[in-house]
Design an enzyme around this catalytic site. Sequence first.
Site, mmCIF file in Angstrom:
data_model
loop_
_atom_site.group_PDB
_atom_site.id
_atom_site.type_symbol
_atom_site.label_atom_id
_atom_site.label_comp_id
_atom_site.label_asym_id
_atom_site.label_seq_id
_atom_site.Cartn_x
_atom_site.Cartn_y
_atom_site.Cartn_z
ATOM 1 N N CYS A 128 12.217 -25.787 -20.352
ATOM 2 C CA CYS A 128 13.339 -26.406 -21.069
ATOM 3 C C CYS A 128 13.619 -27.795 -20.497
ATOM 4 O O CYS A 128 14.626 -28.407 -20.833
ATOM 5 C CB CYS A 128 14.580 -25.525 -20.976
ATOM 6 S SG CYS A 128 15.059 -25.141 -19.302
ATOM 7 N N GLN B 225 17.664 -16.535 -25.044
ATOM 8 C CA GLN B 225 17.567 -17.824 -25.730
ATOM 9 C C GLN B 225 18.669 -17.926 -26.781
ATOM 10 O O GLN B 225 18.905 -16.969 -27.522
ATOM 11 C CB GLN B 225 16.192 -17.951 -26.417
ATOM 12 C CG GLN B 225 15.045 -18.151 -25.441
ATOM 13 C CD GLN B 225 14.983 -19.570 -24.870
ATOM 14 O OE1 GLN B 225 15.837 -20.407 -25.127
ATOM 15 N NE2 GLN B 225 13.964 -19.817 -24.067
ATOM 16 N N GLU C 233 12.274 -11.134 -11.936
ATOM 17 C CA GLU C 233 13.534 -11.784 -12.304
ATOM 18 C C GLU C 233 14.542 -11.601 -11.177
ATOM 19 O O GLU C 233 14.610 -10.554 -10.552
ATOM 20 C CB GLU C 233 14.036 -11.183 -13.625
ATOM 21 C CG GLU C 233 15.490 -11.407 -13.963
ATOM 22 C CD GLU C 233 15.882 -12.875 -14.166
ATOM 23 O OE1 GLU C 233 15.125 -13.617 -14.818
ATOM 24 O OE2 GLU C 233 16.950 -13.255 -13.651
HETATM 25 N N1 SAH Z 1 11.789 -15.589 -19.836
HETATM 26 C C1 SAH Z 1 13.144 -15.231 -20.134
HETATM 27 C C2 SAH Z 1 14.186 -15.963 -19.281
HETATM 28 C C3 SAH Z 1 13.987 -17.428 -19.039
HETATM 29 S S1 SAH Z 1 15.356 -18.285 -18.320
HETATM 30 C C4 SAH Z 1 13.432 -15.430 -21.587
HETATM 31 O O1 SAH Z 1 12.688 -16.108 -22.275
HETATM 32 O O2 SAH Z 1 14.424 -14.906 -22.087
HETATM 33 C C5 SAH Z 1 14.966 -18.331 -16.629
HETATM 34 C C6 SAH Z 1 15.215 -17.044 -15.902
HETATM 35 O O3 SAH Z 1 14.831 -17.257 -14.546
HETATM 36 C C7 SAH Z 1 16.653 -16.581 -15.877
HETATM 37 O O4 SAH Z 1 16.724 -15.256 -16.322
HETATM 38 C C8 SAH Z 1 17.055 -16.688 -14.397
HETATM 39 O O5 SAH Z 1 17.943 -15.668 -13.993
HETATM 40 C C9 SAH Z 1 15.730 -16.535 -13.704
HETATM 41 N N2 SAH Z 1 15.612 -17.148 -12.372
HETATM 42 C C10 SAH Z 1 16.211 -18.275 -11.911
HETATM 43 N N3 SAH Z 1 15.815 -18.532 -10.663
HETATM 44 C C11 SAH Z 1 14.935 -17.565 -10.304
HETATM 45 C C12 SAH Z 1 14.174 -17.299 -9.129
HETATM 46 N N4 SAH Z 1 14.243 -18.096 -8.062
HETATM 47 N N5 SAH Z 1 13.370 -16.221 -9.132
HETATM 48 C C13 SAH Z 1 13.295 -15.411 -10.211
HETATM 49 N N6 SAH Z 1 13.985 -15.612 -11.359
HETATM 50 C C14 SAH Z 1 14.799 -16.671 -11.414
#
Ligand code: SAH
Length: 449
Positions: free
Chosen positions: A404, A279, A328
């Site tokens: 978001c 973030q 992830e």
């Molecule tokens: N929860 C974390 C990241 C949120 S951002 C935090 O708060 O820091 C969204 C995340 O989803 C990113 O890290 C991105 O790489 C991941 N992402 C995007 N598409 C995805 C998918 N199809 N399956 C798993 N993760 C995914």
Amino acid sequence: MTKNEIFEVRITGSTAEGYGVGHVDGFAVFVPLTAEGDFARVRIVKVKKQYAYGKLIELIEAAPDRCAPDCDCFSQCGGCAWRHISYEAECGVKYRRVADALGRIGGFSLKPMPIIGAEKTERYRNKAQYPVDQNGRFGFYAVHSHRVIPCGDCRLQPQIFSRIVAAVETWMRTYQIAPYDAVSHKGILRHLYIREGGATRELMVTLVCNAPTLTHAQPLIEVLKREVGNALKSIVLNVNRAKTNVILGETCKVLYGMDYITDILCGVRVRLSPLSFYQVNRDMAERLYQLAAQYACPAGRQVLDLYCGTGTIGLSMAKEAAFVTGVELIPAAVEDARQNAADNGIQNARFLCADAAEAAKQLALEGYRADVVLLDPPRKGCDEAVLQIVAGDFCPQRIVYVSCAPATLARDAARLRTLGYLLDEVTPVDLFPRTAHVECVALFIKENA
Ligand code: SAH
């Protein structure tokens, strides 16, 4: 309505991008740099089937919330949407956007909780990715364009970032490092990417290059060490030789120090690698995750953290939870998540590297059940299959959704309703003051539980 026609318009709403919205004969007109309450003379610049874009040519009556923009780049660079209204008014706009999305897209009558506004509306970001122009000057892209607007000392970034930018510009001139040109696909330096640990002040400087190695790296290292001092923990070369507007390539090479920096979030030490998501507003991310924990009630529970990034949300709950499973897609982020667990002595957590839907299918086959599911997808929201498996197979008592994008949250909330989960509470949290973005956290509870 035709192009170049001029109308007098009352601005009564705002788009997700932060444009003012008015109506002419029932036809919506989107006008950048206006504010709700303005009465404005507007020239039509583009007409679409359902709406048009206009340009503000004269303010006949200014909205009461208006103030003088405090940045020379505002209206040019694509960063801030709201420097011409008070922060209070901005929070109001963001609140209504969330409420409106839930009502219009999701069909919910639930009123969101009051928005949690930011304490710091300036210099709150911990990350900047600056493109470079053909004169070797860094800046930000103009709205909907790849024209670089040099931004001087951008007020959203820490001051040290501008000093780093200036130092790298000087180094480029001195050693004739060519800026990358997307048209000819020639030149070396594509982006300068800076990251800072908000709590630790550790700094990482990444140079995104159209080359596998960087010449004159040593003087760059020296100049950055002088400029930044002990806070400089990492200088990285990111190789991106593709004809693409994706900023980062897949390969990172350390030029100096470590291949990551550390920050502390909700009491958890977290590793930040160039490629993993974090973030951009650390202080408000803490508020967001505290609220997520309050909604999740993780004590003694099986917690599933989907779209977990470097594991930050799940790990912040691991002390209380029985067990945390994170999922992830990006391998580097998963490695960071595992390392974060180890660095914090957390043993009741595991991280799977997979697409969320694929991982959900696999977990369902294994008979996995969760008490709490955390969802924090990118802007496009959750795959429908993910929601179906979460609701149908994992059957948690609670789903906590961090979003978001209010529009996709509203869509997914409606899908969850048909899958037996009731939207209990939504709180908007402002992680991105002065920009059009707004974050939300929502709690869903299993029906008839
Ligand atoms: N929860 C974390 C990241 C949120 S951002 C935090 O708060 O820091 C969204 C995340 O989803 C990113 O890290 C991105 O790489 C991941 N992402 C995007 N598409 C995805 C998918 N199809 N399956 C798993 N993760 C995914």
